[in-house]
Design a protein around this motif. Structure first.
Motif, PDB file in Angstrom:
ATOM      1  N   GLN A 137       0.841  -1.188   0.000  1.00 42.23           N
ATOM      2  CA  GLN A 137       0.000   0.000   0.000  1.00 42.23           C
ATOM      3  C   GLN A 137       0.882   1.245   0.000  1.00 42.23           C
ATOM      4  N   ILE A 138       0.361   2.315  -0.601  1.00 40.24           N
ATOM      5  CA  ILE A 138       1.024   3.620  -0.570  1.00 40.24           C
ATOM      6  C   ILE A 138       0.184   4.511   0.333  1.00 40.24           C
ATOM      7  N   TYR A 139       0.730   4.835   1.489  1.00 39.25           N
ATOM      8  CA  TYR A 139      -0.003   5.607   2.489  1.00 39.25           C
ATOM      9  C   TYR A 139       0.790   6.870   2.825  1.00 39.25           C
ATOM     10  N   ILE A 140       0.186   8.027   2.594  1.00 41.18           N
ATOM     11  CA  ILE A 140       0.835   9.330   2.793  1.00 41.18           C
ATOM     12  C   ILE A 140       2.210   9.331   2.111  1.00 41.18           C
ATOM     13  N   GLU A 141       2.232   8.863   0.867  1.00 38.69           N
ATOM     14  CA  GLU A 141       3.433   8.855   0.017  1.00 38.69           C
ATOM     15  C   GLU A 141       4.562   7.994   0.579  1.00 38.69           C
ATOM     16  N   GLU A 142       4.215   6.985   1.366  1.00 40.62           N
ATOM     17  CA  GLU A 142       5.185   5.998   1.826  1.00 40.62           C
ATOM     18  C   GLU A 142       4.677   4.612   1.449  1.00 40.62           C
ATOM     19  N   ILE A 143       5.604   3.715   1.111  1.00 40.19           N
ATOM     20  CA  ILE A 143       5.244   2.375   0.651  1.00 40.19           C
ATOM     21  C   ILE A 143       5.437   1.380   1.788  1.00 40.19           C
ATOM     22  N   PHE A 144       4.418   0.552   2.028  1.00 36.81           N
ATOM     23  CA  PHE A 144       4.468  -0.449   3.085  1.00 36.81           C
ATOM     24  C   PHE A 144       4.076  -1.812   2.519  1.00 36.81           C
ATOM     25  N   ASP A 145       4.744  -2.847   3.018  1.00 27.60           N
ATOM     26  CA  ASP A 145       4.465  -4.220   2.605  1.00 27.60           C
ATOM     27  C   ASP A 145       3.343  -4.771   3.482  1.00 27.60           C
ATOM     28  N   LEU A 146       2.199  -5.086   2.889  1.00 29.90           N
ATOM     29  CA  LEU A 146       1.068  -5.597   3.663  1.00 29.90           C
ATOM     30  C   LEU A 146       1.280  -7.034   4.124  1.00 29.90           C
ATOM     31  N   LEU A 147       2.254  -7.732   3.544  1.00 29.23           N
ATOM     32  CA  LEU A 147       2.579  -9.083   3.999  1.00 29.23           C
ATOM     33  C   LEU A 147       3.690  -9.069   5.041  1.00 29.23           C
ATOM     34  N   ASN A 148       4.213  -7.898   5.326  1.00 30.13           N
ATOM     35  CA  ASN A 148       5.222  -7.729   6.370  1.00 30.13           C
ATOM     36  C   ASN A 148       4.927  -6.427   7.103  1.00 30.13           C
ATOM     37  N   PRO A 149       3.807  -6.371   7.832  1.00 30.02           N
ATOM     38  CA  PRO A 149       3.368  -5.109   8.447  1.00 30.02           C
ATOM     39  C   PRO A 149       4.321  -4.569   9.497  1.00 30.02           C
ATOM     40  N   ASP A 150       5.210  -5.413  10.015  1.00 27.76           N
ATOM     41  CA  ASP A 150       6.173  -4.954  11.011  1.00 27.76           C
ATOM     42  C   ASP A 150       7.450  -4.423  10.370  1.00 27.76           C
ATOM     43  N   GLY A 151       7.499  -4.451   9.042  1.00 29.01           N
ATOM     44  CA  GLY A 151       8.704  -4.028   8.342  1.00 29.01           C
ATOM     45  C   GLY A 151       8.810  -2.522   8.211  1.00 29.01           C
ATOM     46  N   GLN A 152       9.899  -2.089   7.582  1.00 30.55           N
ATOM     47  CA  GLN A 152      10.175  -0.672   7.415  1.00 30.55           C
ATOM     48  C   GLN A 152       9.518  -0.137   6.141  1.00 30.55           C
ATOM     49  N   LYS A 153       9.573   1.181   5.980  1.00 34.44           N
ATOM     50  CA  LYS A 153       9.116   1.795   4.737  1.00 34.44           C
ATOM     51  C   LYS A 153      10.000   1.313   3.594  1.00 34.44           C
ATOM     52  N   LEU A 154       9.374   1.049   2.459  1.00 35.10           N
ATOM     53  CA  LEU A 154      10.097   0.500   1.318  1.00 35.10           C
ATOM     54  C   LEU A 154      10.459   1.596   0.323  1.00 35.10           C
ATOM     55  N   GLN A 155      11.503   1.332  -0.442  1.00 33.29           N
ATOM     56  CA  GLN A 155      12.001   2.302  -1.408  1.00 33.29           C
ATOM     57  C   GLN A 155      11.842   1.780  -2.831  1.00 33.29           C
ATOM     58  N   ILE A 156      11.654   2.704  -3.762  1.00 37.81           N
ATOM     59  CA  ILE A 156      11.550   2.365  -5.182  1.00 37.81           C
ATOM     60  C   ILE A 156      12.940   2.397  -5.803  1.00 37.81           C
ATOM     61  N   ARG A 157      13.240   1.377  -6.585  1.00 39.90           N
ATOM     62  CA  ARG A 157      14.517   1.300  -7.285  1.00 39.90           C
ATOM     63  C   ARG A 157      14.260   1.063  -8.773  1.00 39.90           C
ATOM     64  N   GLU A 158      15.296   1.293  -9.573  1.00 41.00           N
ATOM     65  CA  GLU A 158      15.183   1.069 -11.015  1.00 41.00           C
ATOM     66  C   GLU A 158      16.340   0.214 -11.486  1.00 41.00           C
ATOM     67  N   ASP A 159      16.019  -0.835 -12.229  1.00 40.52           N
ATOM     68  CA  ASP A 159      17.038  -1.714 -12.780  1.00 40.52           C
ATOM     69  C   ASP A 159      17.821  -0.959 -13.853  1.00 40.52           C
ATOM     70  N   THR A 160      19.137  -0.902 -13.700  1.00 41.91           N
ATOM     71  CA  THR A 160      19.957  -0.100 -14.611  1.00 41.91           C
ATOM     72  C   THR A 160      20.009  -0.677 -16.019  1.00 41.91           C
ATOM     73  N   GLU A 161      19.782  -1.985 -16.157  1.00 38.86           N
ATOM     74  CA  GLU A 161      19.842  -2.608 -17.477  1.00 38.86           C
ATOM     75  C   GLU A 161      18.498  -2.567 -18.191  1.00 38.86           C
ATOM     76  N   SER A 162      17.432  -2.958 -17.487  1.00 35.28           N
ATOM     77  CA  SER A 162      16.116  -3.041 -18.127  1.00 35.28           C
ATOM     78  C   SER A 162      15.285  -1.776 -17.964  1.00 35.28           C
ATOM     79  N   ASN A 163      15.699  -0.883 -17.033  1.00 37.36           N
ATOM     80  CA  ASN A 163      14.949   0.334 -16.700  1.00 37.36           C
ATOM     81  C   ASN A 163      13.603   0.036 -16.047  1.00 37.36           C
ATOM     82  N   GLU A 164      13.409  -1.200 -15.619  1.00 33.64           N
ATOM     83  CA  GLU A 164      12.181  -1.550 -14.913  1.00 33.64           C
ATOM     84  C   GLU A 164      12.219  -1.010 -13.488  1.00 33.64           C
TER      85      GLU A 164
END
Length: 430
Positions: A137-164
Motif C-alpha cells: 500500500q502507498i499511504y501518505i506517500e510511503e510504501i508499506f508491505d502488507l505481507l510484512n506489516p512490522d517491516g520498514q518503509k520500502l524504497q523504489i529502485r530502477e534496474d539499470t539494465e532493463s529500466n524496470e
C-alpha cells in the motif's frame, strides 16, 4: 453537449454506476445504453461514450467475465496485465476490486474471481508453473508491505539494465492454491489503512496494489513470466465537502496529490509528449511498469449517481475519457521469456522472500526461532550463488526448502536438512 468517441485504444475503459443512496432523491446520471452515458452538471449536459457501462444491476461476476477474463488469457500467454479502479470515495471501488475483507466471500470481487480462474486453468495443465503474490500500500506517500506489516518503509529502485521499476525488499510469496492465496490477501487487508469521514464511513486511505506473478516452464531452460497488477486507488475527495481534519486531512491531501500526478501522466500520454513525468509521485512511479505497450490495461471508473456528487462524477468521467483517448503508450522491448540464468536470479530473490516470510510468521506466533541464525546465514550466502555452478545452485535451493520445513517444526525433515547443510558447506568450499 460534449461527446467523446470510443475506439480500440490501448486502455480498456469501462464505467460502473453504483446504486443511489436512499437519502439522495435527485439523480444526475442517465445510462442511455451499454456504451453511452449522460451527466448533468452545473446546468450543462455532457455525454460520454465508453467501451462498456455497467448498471447497478450488473453483478461482480458479470464485470469479471466482461473485463478481466479476456485479459487474463493474454496474461497466461505471457503478456503483463493491469486492472485499475478509479473514482470518488464511496463509489464502490474497493467493493468492485474485492478488497473488503469482511464480505468478499459473500460477494467476491474481480480479484477473487481472477484467482479462481487462474488456478482452475493451471491445475489442468501439464507444464510446470508457479504463482507468487506481493501486496503493498502507498499511504501518505510511503510504501508499506502488507505481507510484512512490522517491516520498514520500502524504497523504489530502477534496474539499470532493463529500466524496470521495482520496490526493494517487497516480499513475494508462492501460493499453491486458491484458498492459500485468498488467506494471504485477507491477512494483508487487516493492515490496510482505512478511516471514517463525512462522505464515507469506511474510506480507504491508501492506494493498494496486489501483484500476481505467473511463471511457466516452456523448455528445459526457459520460463515464461507475466505479471498481473490489481490497483485499488484511494478515492478522490474535496476536503471542504468531506470536512476532514487532522490526520484525515493530511491523508486526503496526499491522496489528491498522487491522483493529480496520475492525471497529469495520463494527460502527457494522451498528448504523446516525449517526456512523461512518472517521478512526480510514488504511485505514478510504480505504475510506470504498467503504462506501456507490452501491457493489457483495464480501467473501471466508479460513479455515485446522485446530484450532490455530480461534480465529482463529471471529473471521474473526464479522467476516464482521457484514458480512453490515449492512442499510443510508450514502447517497451523487454522479453517475458527468461533463460535459466535469469530464472536463477529470480529464484534467488524468491528464496530470500520465503525465508523472511517464514521468519515473520514464526515471530507473530511467538514461537522459538530454532533456525533463524541459519536462515540469515543462508540468505547471506545467496548473494554468491551467481559465482558457483548451476548444480551447486540447485543444491542450495533444495537445502533452503529443507531449512524452511525444519524451521516450522516438521521433524521428519531434520535429518535431511543436516545432511544437506554439511553437503552445502562442502560445495561452498570448492
Amino acid at each position: 453537449m460534449q461527446q467523446t468517441n470510443s475506439q480500440e485504444y490501448p486502455i480498456l475503459v469501462t464505467i460502473r454506476v453504483r446504486p443511489q443512496a436512499e437519502t439522495q432523491k435527485k439523480n444526475s446520471i442517465k445510462i442511455l445504453d451499454e456504451k453511452n452515458i449522460v451527466i448533468q452538471n452545473n446546468d450543462q449536459t455532457h455525454q460520454f461514450k465508453f467501451s462498456k457501462i455497467f448498471k447497478q444491476s450488473n453483478s461482480q461476476l458479470e464485470i469479471f467475465q466482461s473485463i478481466c477474463q479476456p485479459i487474463l488469457f493474454h496474461a497466461i500467454q505471457g503478456q503483463n496485465a493491469s486492472f485499475l479502479v478509479y473514482g470518488q470515495t464511496g463509489t464502490g471501488k474497493t467493493h468492485t476490486m474485492g478488497f473488503h475483507s469482511n464480505n468478499y466471500l459473500q460477494e467476491p470481487g474481480i480479484i477473487q474471481h481472477s484467482i479462481k480462474f487462474l488456478f482452475d486453468y493451471f491445475q489442468k495443465q501439464k507444464q510446470v508453473w508457479e504463482i507468487n503474490l506481493s501486496f503493498m500500500q502507498i499511504y501518505i506517500e510511503e510504501i508499506f508491505d502488507l505481507l510484512n506489516p512490522d517491516g520498514q518503509k520500502l524504497q523504489i529502485r530502477e534496474d539499470t539494465e532493463s529500466n524496470e521499476v521495482y520496490v526493494q525488499n517487497l516480499i513475494t510469496v508462492p501460493v499453491k492454491n486458491q484458498e492459500q492465496a485468498l488467506k494471504l490477501i485477507e491477512a494483508g487487508l487487516q493492515y490496510r489503512m482505512q478511516g471514517s469521514q463525512n462522505i464515507n464511513s469506511l474510506s480507504s486511505r491508501s492506494h493498494t496494489i496486489l501483484n500476481i506473478t505467473i511463471q511457466q516452464k516452456i523448455t528445459y531452460n526457459e520460463y515464461l513470466v507475466s505479471n498481473i497488477a490489481f490497483v485499488d486507488l484511494a478515492g478522490s475527495e474535496r476536503i471542504k465537502k468531506s470536512q476532514s481534519t487532522g490526520i484525515r486531512m493530511e491523508e486526503a491531501k496526499k491522496i489528491n496529490s498522487s491522483l493529480s500526478a496520475l492525471s497529469s501522466v495520463i494527460s502527457q500520454l494522451y498528448k504523446q509528449q516525449s517526456y512523461i513525468d512518472y517521478r512526480s509521485s510514488k504511485l505514478t512511479r510504480i505504475l510506470q511498469n504498467c503504462l506501456n505497450n507490452q501491457s493489457k490495461i483495464a480501467l473501471i471508473a466508479t460513479l455515485e449517481p446522485s446530484e450532490e456528487n455530480s461534480f465529482e462524477s463529471y471529473s471521474t468521467l473526464l479522467f476516464a475519457s482521457r484514458c480512453q483517448d490515449i492512442q499510443q503508450l510508450p514502447s517497451q522491448s523487454l522479453s517475458n521469456i527468461y533463460q535459466i540464468g535469469n530464472k536463477q536470479d529470480m529464484e534467488i530473490k524468491e528464496l530470500k522472500d520465503k525465508i523472511l516470510y517464514y521468519q515473520i510468521s514464526e515471530d507473530k506466533q511467538n514461537q522459538k526461532d530454532n533456525c533463524k541464525n541459519e536462515c540469515i546465514k543462508i540468505a547471506k550466502n545467496l548473494q554468491f550463488v551467481n559465482n558457483i555452478q548451476i548444480n551447486k545452485y540447485y543444491n542450495l535451493k533444495f537445502l533452503l526448502f529443507n531449512l524452511i520445513y525444519y524451521q516450522i517444526g516438521i521433524t521428519k525433515y531434520r535429518t535431511t536438512f543436516k545432511q544437506n547443510w554439511q553437503q552445502q558447506q562442502f560445495f561452498l568450499r570448492i
